[in-house]
Design a protein around this motif. Structure first.
Motif, PDB file in Angstrom:
ATOM      1  N   LYS A 105       0.647  -0.879  -0.177  1.00 41.24           N
ATOM      2  CA  LYS A 105       0.320  -0.211   0.288  1.00 41.24           C
ATOM      3  C   LYS A 105       0.859   1.108   0.068  1.00 41.24           C
ATOM      4  CE  LYS A 105      -3.662  -2.395   2.834  1.00 41.24           C
ATOM      5  NZ  LYS A 105      -4.546  -2.733   1.068  1.00 41.24           N
ATOM      6  N   GLU A 106       0.172   2.553  -0.806  1.00 45.29           N
ATOM      7  CA  GLU A 106       1.271   3.669  -0.452  1.00 45.29           C
ATOM      8  C   GLU A 106       1.962   3.775   0.918  1.00 45.29           C
ATOM      9  OE1 GLU A 106       0.489   8.313  -1.222  1.00 45.29           O
ATOM     10  OE2 GLU A 106      -0.654   6.979  -2.154  1.00 45.29           O
ATOM     11  N   TRP A 107       1.022   3.781   1.974  1.00 44.32           N
ATOM     12  CA  TRP A 107       1.954   4.115   3.647  1.00 44.32           C
ATOM     13  C   TRP A 107       2.702   3.041   3.460  1.00 44.32           C
ATOM     14  CZ3 TRP A 107       1.508   1.268   7.207  1.00 44.32           C
ATOM     15  CH2 TRP A 107       1.239  -0.052   7.507  1.00 44.32           C
ATOM     16  N   SER A 108       2.213   2.198   3.114  1.00 42.29           N
ATOM     17  CA  SER A 108       3.892   0.931   3.943  1.00 42.29           C
ATOM     18  C   SER A 108       5.122   0.972   2.654  1.00 42.29           C
ATOM     19  CB  SER A 108       3.502  -0.308   4.160  1.00 42.29           C
ATOM     20  OG  SER A 108       2.887  -0.800   3.063  1.00 42.29           O
ATOM     21  N   ALA A 109       4.244   1.615   1.708  1.00 46.74           N
ATOM     22  CA  ALA A 109       5.778   1.775   1.192  1.00 46.74           C
ATOM     23  C   ALA A 109       6.487   3.018   1.256  1.00 46.74           C
ATOM     24  CB  ALA A 109       5.002   2.222  -0.624  1.00 46.74           C
ATOM     25  N   ARG A 110       5.812   3.874   1.840  1.00 50.21           N
ATOM     26  CA  ARG A 110       6.582   5.142   2.713  1.00 50.21           C
ATOM     27  C   ARG A 110       7.280   5.150   3.305  1.00 50.21           C
ATOM     28  NH1 ARG A 110       5.902   9.073  -0.641  1.00 50.21           N
ATOM     29  NH2 ARG A 110       3.395   9.627  -2.662  1.00 50.21           N
ATOM     30  N   GLU A 111       6.968   3.751   4.487  1.00 46.55           N
ATOM     31  CA  GLU A 111       7.552   4.225   6.176  1.00 46.55           C
ATOM     32  C   GLU A 111       8.658   2.785   5.187  1.00 46.55           C
ATOM     33  OE1 GLU A 111       6.389   4.832   8.708  1.00 46.55           O
ATOM     34  OE2 GLU A 111       5.358   5.998   8.069  1.00 46.55           O
ATOM     35  N   LEU A 112       9.320   2.382   4.671  1.00 46.58           N
ATOM     36  CA  LEU A 112       9.713   0.691   4.438  1.00 46.58           C
ATOM     37  C   LEU A 112      10.726   1.223   5.301  1.00 46.58           C
ATOM     38  CD1 LEU A 112       8.847  -1.351   1.132  1.00 46.58           C
ATOM     39  CD2 LEU A 112       9.957  -1.947   3.453  1.00 46.58           C
ATOM     40  N   GLY A 154       9.187  -5.770  -5.431  1.00 44.59           N
ATOM     41  CA  GLY A 154       8.227  -4.567  -5.754  1.00 44.59           C
ATOM     42  C   GLY A 154       6.387  -4.949  -5.478  1.00 44.59           C
ATOM     43  N   ARG A 155       5.809  -4.632  -6.064  1.00 44.47           N
ATOM     44  CA  ARG A 155       4.338  -4.636  -5.961  1.00 44.47           C
ATOM     45  C   ARG A 155       3.903  -5.011  -7.275  1.00 44.47           C
ATOM     46  NH1 ARG A 155      -0.444  -2.366  -7.308  1.00 44.47           N
ATOM     47  NH2 ARG A 155      -2.553  -1.889  -5.736  1.00 44.47           N
ATOM     48  N   LYS A 156       3.246  -6.364  -7.799  1.00 43.66           N
ATOM     49  CA  LYS A 156       2.931  -5.902  -9.446  1.00 43.66           C
ATOM     50  C   LYS A 156       1.244  -6.688  -9.356  1.00 43.66           C
ATOM     51  CE  LYS A 156       2.923 -11.250  -8.837  1.00 43.66           C
ATOM     52  NZ  LYS A 156       2.328 -11.773  -7.501  1.00 43.66           N
ATOM     53  N   ASN A 185       5.150   1.505  -7.069  1.00 41.18           N
ATOM     54  CA  ASN A 185       6.891   1.146  -7.043  1.00 41.18           C
ATOM     55  C   ASN A 185       7.750   1.804  -7.441  1.00 41.18           C
ATOM     56  OD1 ASN A 185       6.470  -1.362  -6.714  1.00 41.18           O
ATOM     57  ND2 ASN A 185       6.245  -2.426  -8.714  1.00 41.18           N
ATOM     58  N   GLY A 186       7.108   3.454  -7.456  1.00 40.35           N
ATOM     59  CA  GLY A 186       8.049   4.625  -8.026  1.00 40.35           C
ATOM     60  C   GLY A 186       8.785   5.077  -6.341  1.00 40.35           C
ATOM     61  N   ILE A 187       7.442   4.476  -5.479  1.00 43.16           N
ATOM     62  CA  ILE A 187       8.027   5.261  -3.889  1.00 43.16           C
ATOM     63  C   ILE A 187       9.069   4.430  -3.634  1.00 43.16           C
ATOM     64  CG2 ILE A 187       7.770   5.385  -1.740  1.00 43.16           C
ATOM     65  CD1 ILE A 187       4.245   6.545  -3.324  1.00 43.16           C
ATOM     66  N   LEU A 188       9.032   2.574  -3.789  1.00 44.83           N
ATOM     67  CA  LEU A 188       9.702   1.617  -3.151  1.00 44.83           C
ATOM     68  C   LEU A 188      10.957   2.544  -4.206  1.00 44.83           C
ATOM     69  CD1 LEU A 188       7.631  -0.937  -3.342  1.00 44.83           C
ATOM     70  CD2 LEU A 188       8.427   0.066  -1.470  1.00 44.83           C
ATOM     71  N   LYS A 189      10.820   2.420  -4.742  1.00 40.08           N
ATOM     72  CA  LYS A 189      12.518   2.838  -6.294  1.00 40.08           C
ATOM     73  C   LYS A 189      13.239   3.669  -5.021  1.00 40.08           C
ATOM     74  CE  LYS A 189      14.363   2.004 -11.031  1.00 40.08           C
ATOM     75  NZ  LYS A 189      13.713   2.463 -11.974  1.00 40.08           N
ATOM     76  N   SER A 190      12.230   4.938  -4.868  1.00 37.12           N
ATOM     77  CA  SER A 190      12.923   5.559  -4.986  1.00 37.12           C
ATOM     78  C   SER A 190      14.081   6.011  -3.669  1.00 37.12           C
ATOM     79  CB  SER A 190      12.409   6.818  -4.790  1.00 37.12           C
ATOM     80  OG  SER A 190      11.085   7.128  -4.083  1.00 37.12           O
ATOM     81  N   SER A 191      13.620   5.012  -3.212  1.00 28.21           N
ATOM     82  CA  SER A 191      14.025   5.055  -1.405  1.00 28.21           C
ATOM     83  C   SER A 191      14.216   3.853  -0.687  1.00 28.21           C
ATOM     84  CB  SER A 191      12.650   5.186  -0.531  1.00 28.21           C
ATOM     85  OG  SER A 191      11.144   3.764  -0.004  1.00 28.21           O
ATOM     86  N   LEU A 192      14.786   2.931  -1.515  1.00 23.04           N
ATOM     87  CA  LEU A 192      15.538   2.156  -1.607  1.00 23.04           C
ATOM     88  C   LEU A 192      17.129   1.641  -2.340  1.00 23.04           C
ATOM     89  CD1 LEU A 192      12.720  -0.770  -1.242  1.00 23.04           C
ATOM     90  CD2 LEU A 192      13.578   0.510   0.242  1.00 23.04           C
ATOM     91  N   ASP A 193      17.934   0.965  -1.481  1.00 22.21           N
ATOM     92  CA  ASP A 193      19.093   0.969  -2.096  1.00 22.21           C
ATOM     93  C   ASP A 193      18.521  -0.093  -3.889  1.00 22.21           C
ATOM     94  OD1 ASP A 193      21.438  -0.663  -2.791  1.00 22.21           O
ATOM     95  OD2 ASP A 193      22.459   0.438  -1.859  1.00 22.21           O
ATOM     96  N   ALA A 194      19.405   0.426  -4.397  1.00 19.69           N
ATOM     97  CA  ALA A 194      18.816  -0.350  -6.187  1.00 19.69           C
ATOM     98  C   ALA A 194      19.280  -1.510  -5.868  1.00 19.69           C
ATOM     99  CB  ALA A 194      19.846  -0.071  -7.278  1.00 19.69           C
ATOM    100  N   ASN A 195      20.043  -2.381  -4.801  1.00 15.51           N
ATOM    101  CA  ASN A 195      20.562  -3.802  -4.983  1.00 15.51           C
ATOM    102  C   ASN A 195      19.888  -4.290  -3.934  1.00 15.51           C
ATOM    103  OD1 ASN A 195      23.027  -3.494  -6.374  1.00 15.51           O
ATOM    104  ND2 ASN A 195      24.501  -2.880  -4.763  1.00 15.51           N
ATOM    105  N   ALA A 196      18.871  -3.991  -3.324  1.00 11.49           N
ATOM    106  CA  ALA A 196      17.793  -3.999  -2.416  1.00 11.49           C
ATOM    107  C   ALA A 196      16.381  -4.273  -3.376  1.00 11.49           C
ATOM    108  CB  ALA A 196      17.776  -3.567  -1.146  1.00 11.49           C
TER     109      ALA A 196
END
Length: 267
Positions: free
Chosen positions: A142-149, A168-170, A203-214
């Motif tokens: 969900k958007e909130w859990s992605a932002r809280e990652l 990521g989400r699919k 997925n954009g939120i996840l990609k921007s906030s996480l290390d690329a290798n993670a």
């Protein structure tokens, strides 16, 4: 009799242009949602909360909802993480989300709070997470859990020897087997679907906030563009039976790509 004969001939001619019978039979099997959903759950539930063995090999812990069940099938269908690995799972329902920190329960719907208090969680799983060599978080985020990652990850207290992956989400759009049964093989190969409206944003939120290798992004492996996703594999096997969860063929197809084209290839 002539109109009847002509009609039958026309039907036979049109039928010949439809997809091969083996393709259609596979489609009909995939349309059985109960059988397909049982496949999705089976392996994951067999490994649920099983303890790690001290001498059983590298420890892999997969945590999440039915999308984590899909990921588990992707691993096994391609024969990945088999020899020298022990895979375990934890079920964290979509309604609850894999989250830690002061906001972990803040965004849960009121009607879900009692349910989530009784469900498994990252907090409950911490002792087993501490044992694992590889931790994989997978969810219908969900958007909130992605932002809280980032906060969630910091609360996992992982060591430098542990490896974390966040899948990521699919979403592969609306699946309509009845329509596909009326299509030719050429039409099936050309078919593309548009995923749900939240897919690219989350997925954009996840990609921007996480290390690329993670961060492991499933979507580009199946989608030529954000709004153009394959429905069938190259050999005309249905990838998803409901737009979110994978058939056995879909799990094998995407699983192989995951371990070839993402950071998972190094593990």
């Amino acid at each position: 009799m002539l109109p009847i004969i002509l009609s039958a001939a026309a039907f036979a001619s049109s039928s010949q242009s439809l997809a091969d019978s083996s393709v259609r039979n596979a489609l009909m099997q995939a349309a059985d949602r109960e059988t397909s959903s049982q496949y999705v759950r089976k392996r994951f539930l067999e490994l649920l909360k099983k303890p790690f063995q001290p001498d059983g090999g590298k420890k892999v812990l997969i945590l999440g909802d039915s999308h984590a069940q899909d990921f588990t099938n992707m691993v096994f269908e391609g024969g990945h993480w088999q020899d020298g690995y022990q895979i375990r799972t934890r079920d964290i329902p979509t309604r609850c989300q894999p989250a830690l920190g002061e906001n972990a329960t803040k965004f849960s719907a009121r009607q879900d709070q009692e349910f989530c208090e009784k469900a498994d969680s990252l907090e409950e799983a911490k002792p087993q997470i501490a044992e694992a060599d590889i931790i994989v978080l997978v969810a219908n985020w969900k958007e909130w859990s992605a932002r809280e990652l980032p906060t969630t990850i910091s609360h996992l207290n992982l060591t430098s020897q542990q490896k974390l992956f966040v899948v990521g989400r699919k979403s592969f759009g609306k699946i309509s087997v009845n329509n596909y049964l009326r299509m030719t093989e050429e039409e099936l190969r050309a078919l593309r679907n548009k995923p749900d409206s939240d897919q690219e944003k989350i997925n954009g939120i996840l990609k921007s906030s996480l290390d690329a290798n993670a961060f492991v992004d499933v979507q580009p492996l199946v989608c030529e563009a954000p709004a153009s996703c394959l429905v069938f594999t190259d050999d005309l096997k249905l990838i998803s039976y409901d737009g979110g969860h994978l058939t056995q063929d879909g799990a094998r197809y995407i699983g192989d790509l995951l371990f070839q084209r993402t950071s998972l290839s190094r593990y």
